[in-house]
Design an enzyme around this catalytic site. Structure first.
Site, short mmCIF file in Angstrom:
data_model
loop_
_atom_site.label_atom_id
_atom_site.label_comp_id
_atom_site.label_asym_id
_atom_site.label_seq_id
_atom_site.Cartn_x
_atom_site.Cartn_y
_atom_site.Cartn_z
N ALA A 59 -10.81 6.95 -0.28
CA ALA A 59 -9.53 7.62 -0.44
C ALA A 59 -9.69 9.08 -0.86
CB ALA A 59 -8.68 6.87 -1.46
N THR A 60 -10.69 9.36 -1.66
CA THR A 60 -10.89 10.74 -2.09
C THR A 60 -11.15 11.65 -0.90
OG1 THR A 60 -11.65 10.13 -4.29
CG2 THR A 60 -12.39 12.25 -3.45
N ASN A 139 -1.63 5.08 -10.26
CA ASN A 139 -2.76 4.25 -10.63
C ASN A 139 -2.80 3.87 -12.09
OD1 ASN A 139 -3.15 7.13 -10.61
ND2 ASN A 139 -5.26 6.77 -11.25
N GLN A 167 -3.15 2.80 -4.32
CA GLN A 167 -2.80 1.67 -5.20
C GLN A 167 -1.76 0.75 -4.58
OE1 GLN A 167 -4.19 0.86 -8.09
NE2 GLN A 167 -5.54 2.65 -8.13
N SER A 187 -7.70 3.13 0.51
CA SER A 187 -9.11 2.74 0.55
C SER A 187 -9.26 1.24 0.51
CB SER A 187 -9.87 3.39 -0.61
OG SER A 187 -9.58 2.71 -1.80
N HIS A 189 -11.66 -0.62 -1.25
CA HIS A 189 -12.11 -1.34 -2.45
C HIS A 189 -11.00 -1.65 -3.43
CE1 HIS A 189 -12.49 1.68 -5.79
NE2 HIS A 189 -12.38 2.50 -4.78
N THR A 228 -21.82 9.26 11.26
CA THR A 228 -22.05 7.90 11.77
C THR A 228 -21.13 6.92 11.05
OG1 THR A 228 -24.32 8.40 12.35
CG2 THR A 228 -23.80 6.08 11.99
N CYS A 314 -11.59 7.15 -13.11
CA CYS A 314 -12.23 8.43 -12.83
C CYS A 314 -12.31 9.32 -14.05
CB CYS A 314 -11.49 9.16 -11.72
SG CYS A 314 -11.42 8.15 -10.24
#
Lengths: 390, 379
Positions: A59-60, A139, A167, A187, A189, A228, A314
């Site tokens: 996501a970042t 978040n 989120q 994202s 995860h 890749t 973070c």
């Protein structure tokens, strides 16, 4: 990570290891097909076309691509971006970077419940505004912003709307069409998929949105993101989206019942405050301040058994109070005394009961040792006290 | 049909020993490394151990190693940092670089951040060192030299230490794309004048989606992050760490280093064996690059003369279960001849069909024989 996700990924590590960009042989095609299928699963979860999904390392990276990519692509139209003070660091830090590159950024203050003020948003728009960047669900406090209203304002003024929905996607229904979203970062995860993979949704129709690539190279992802492809990670992301799609509704209900149970029990403690709006909130998050108790001390009290945090991951390694809570208007004392609970697919009712017990006990114990608590109980207004200077 | 995979420069199979090392981090050890509770601390330790392993192998300090999403991100980060943070206003590169480098430096030129010049090549496709020195001597501004250690298509290896010494002499910043050599050759970074090198796990039997960037300690303090956001990677690279990928990267590098002597000897024999067989059986076949000289032991690039039989060679090889490439994977979708082949033949490559065979330790002489036999029936 969900074991079903890992199971889907495993064949793509050792056996089907091809490079998805190898067009001359079957190893490459198998990898490419797997990526295409995952892209469909991901798109379906958010009501998008697979061609609108740019796969990234997380996501970042997607936040960086959206903000910097729009800023560079629409430079001739304007240089102004509107965001809010409670955004994730990936958005805030990138906005600061854009300011250094000659951009102008308005950071909207939020209301005490964490929601942005739509009138303020509209008033902040100028003829130089190119982008509104407001996150979907916060978040730290779980507050869900009025995304549909924000997108309507953006449309009305011909401004693009980007939302960091890391989120929210997979936790609540998110539909880029119904919500009127132009760009969206999320994202894997955060929804029981693998780390190291995420996506940026980029609208292709009404309007067709373009971003300037931030990673140049082999021209992967239709030139918008070279590198890749992380095939097993992407396969896992797709599977995680499929599972979320099927289970979100029931899971959301289950989690909000557990969350409410936890919250109601903890709110029986004196001087406990829920942070953020509780109507517009993600089902799995709650954030509570326990006055006269240090959040860090509280965490030490039961650290070995319960994983919670006193801010976002973070920034939680630092002892600074949460900037999100400060933005709601909390003083250092309350901001320092907060805990964030993030419930998940593997959270059980027994764990909730255990947590209620442990936290209640710890809060009471810490308050017993606290001179401030003692003074509060004696009815002394702490604000009137003149503290000795060192 | 059993398939023969001779496209190991595009990507390699993950080593099952590497997967074993990754598995705990794909299952029970899932903490976010930035969290303070014990789940998070355990995973943080795993990342720092991986960093130490990589640093030790490359002979640098752990503080100089950063984990990224891959070789492309590392190259983009390095070139952007050199221009934006280290003040490089001129870039010297070569037309044979990977597109991650070429497109990034073109971007820099397009937006007026730096001027761009290309170093001359020798007949065999090496960097013309005299020309490089002249360009450095004539450059009157802070200069970035970005030249790859080994070419991914033709395999030519550059003398990284010699180029580094030239950069030292003229006080230039030096980035070398080492994606094809990290995990395949020993490095001694403490004794090499280079500011940035990069690696990608999937090129040496490690995982995809993870790479590394080495930033020399002398410039570390001046560099700002390329991906902005959280404070991960000591404020250098935001984003939740790809934990299992990082663990896998370090493990794969460790295994590759331990096997270096044995694997490089074995693979080089395969390559030379195939080069000999091709010359023996096909008239008009030419080697692209310095095949018998300073060249990757993993890559063999040859051209067959263009005719009605070789026209569909890649396609026919695939039908036969033989996986090779016409250029790099990143450009193999395009029907045009690779930019590398064009550059080394000054555009006189239209009548050639270049094929890249790239090997790993799983390949065998029997496979080489089978491919040569198949080629005989096709050509």
């Amino acid at each position: 990570m969900d074991p079903r996700v890992l199971e889907a990924m495993l064949p793509y590590f050792v056996e089907k290891f091809g490079n998805a960009a190898s067009r001359n042989h079957s190893f490459g095609w198998v990898a490419e097909e797997a990526v295409d299928y995952a892209r469909e699963q991901i798109a379906k979860l958010i009501g998008a076309d697979p061609k609108e999904i740019i796969l990234t390392s997380g996501a970042t990276e997607a936040d960086n691509l959206a903000l910097k990519g729009v800023f560079e692509m629409y430079a001739t139209k304007g240089n102004h971006i509107i965001t809010a003070t409670t955004e994730h660091k990936a958005v805030l830090d990138t906005c600061k970077h854009i300011e250094k590159m000659g951009g102008q950024v308005t950071y909207l203050e939020v209301q005490p419940d964490g929601l942005i003020d739509l009138k303020q948003l509209e008033a902040a728009i100028t003829d130089k505004t190119i982008l509104i960047s407001i996150m979907y669900g916060n978040n730290e406090i779980g507050v869900i912003q009025p995304v549909k209203e924000i997108s309507a304002i953006a449309r009305k003024h011909g401004v693009l709307f980007f939302t960091d929905a890391t989120q929210a996607v997979g936790k609540i229904p998110v539909d880029v069409q119904a919500d009127g979203i132009d760009l969206m970062a999320f994202s894997a995860h955060k929804m029981y998929g693998p780390k190291g993979v995420g996506a940026l949704y980029v609208r292709r129709k009404n309007p067709r949105v373009k971003v300037t690539a931030q990673m140049d190279g082999g021209g992967h992802e239709r030139g918008m993101r070279s590198g890749t492809m992380n095939v097993p990670g992407i396969v896992g992301f797709g599977k995680a989206c499929e599972i979320a799609m099927n289970e979100m509704e029931a899971e959301g209900k289950r989690l909000s019942i557990l969350r409410d149970k936890l919250e109601n029990a903890l709110m029986e403690l004196e001087e406990a405050y829920v942070n953020g709006n509780i109507q517009h909130r993600l089902p799995h998050v709650c954030n509570i301040s326990f006055k006269y108790v240090e959040g860090e001390g509280l965490m030490m009290g039961f650290n070995k058994n319960i994983a919670v945090s006193s801010g976002s991951a973070c920034t939680s390694a630092s002892l600074e109070p949460s900037y999100v809570l400060k933005a709601l208007g909390l003083g250092d004392d309350l901001a320092h005394s907060s805990l964030r609970f993030g419930l998940g697919r593997y959270t059980t009712e027994a764990e909730i009961d255990f947590t209620i017990d442990a936290i209640k006990t710890t809060v009471l114990k810490l308050r017993e040792m606290s001179p401030l608590w003692e003074m509060f109980k004696e009815g002394i207004d702490l604000n009137t006290i003149e503290w000795a200077h060192h | 049909m059993s398939r023969i995979y001779f496209d190991n420069a595009a990507t390699t199979a993950l080593d099952s020993e590497v997967l074993d090392a990754m598995m705990p981090f794909l299952t029970e050890k899932f903490g976010n490394p930035s969290s303070v509770y014990s789940y998070g601390r355990e995973t943080k330790l795993a990342i720092e151990n991986a960093r130490k392993t990589v640093a030790k192998i490359l002979n640098c300090t752990p503080a100089e190693i950063f984990f990224t999403s891959g070789g492309t991100e590392s190259t983009n980060t390095a070139i952007n940092a050199a221009v934006r943070d280290l003040g490089c206003k001129h870039i010297i590169t070569s037309p044979l670089e990977h597109h991650a480098t070429l497109h990034t430096v073109e971007h820099m030129e397009h937006f007026g951040h730096a001027t761009l010049s290309y170093v001359k090549l020798t007949d065999k496709g090496h960097i013309d060192m005299a020309d490089l020195e002249q360009q450095l001597a004539n450059s009157n501004t802070k200069t970035l030299v970005t030249l790859m250690h080994a070419n991914n298509e033709i395999g030519n290896i550059m003398d990284i230490k010699a180029v580094g010494e030239l950069c030292r002499k003229y006080d230039a910043i030096f980035h070398s794309d080492t994606v094809q050599t990290v995990g395949h050759y020993p490095f001694d970074l403490k004794n090499t004048y280079v500011h940035f090198i990069n690696g990608a796990g999937h090129k040496f039997h490690g995982p995809k989606g993870v790479g590394m960037l080495y930033v020399n300690e002398n410039v570390l303090g001046s560099i700002k992050p390329y991906l902005t956001g959280g404070a991960q990677e000591r404020n250098m690279r935001a984003g939740t760490e790809n934990l299992y990928g990082i663990v896998g990267f370090a493990k794969a590098l460790e295994l590759a280093t331990a096997r270096y002597e044995q694997d490089s000897t074995y693979i080089n024999e395969l390559k030379q064996y195939m080069a000999d067989r091709l010359k023996e059986h096909f008239s008009g076949v030419t080697y692209n690059g310095d095949t018998r000289g300073n060249s990757l032991y993993t890559v063999l690039n040859v051209s067959f003369p263009m005719n009605e039989k070789t026209d569909m060679l890649l396609f026919n090889l695939d039908i036969a279960g033989i996986c090779v490439s016409g250029g790099s994977a990143c450009t193999s979708g395009a029907s045009s001849v690779s930019h590398v082949i064009k550059a080394i033949y000054n555009g006189q490559s239209a009548q050639m069909v270049p094929i890249r065979f790239s090997f790993c330790r799983h390949n065998t002489k029997e496979e080489v024989d089978a491919v040569v036999e198949k080629l005989k029936t096709l050509i």
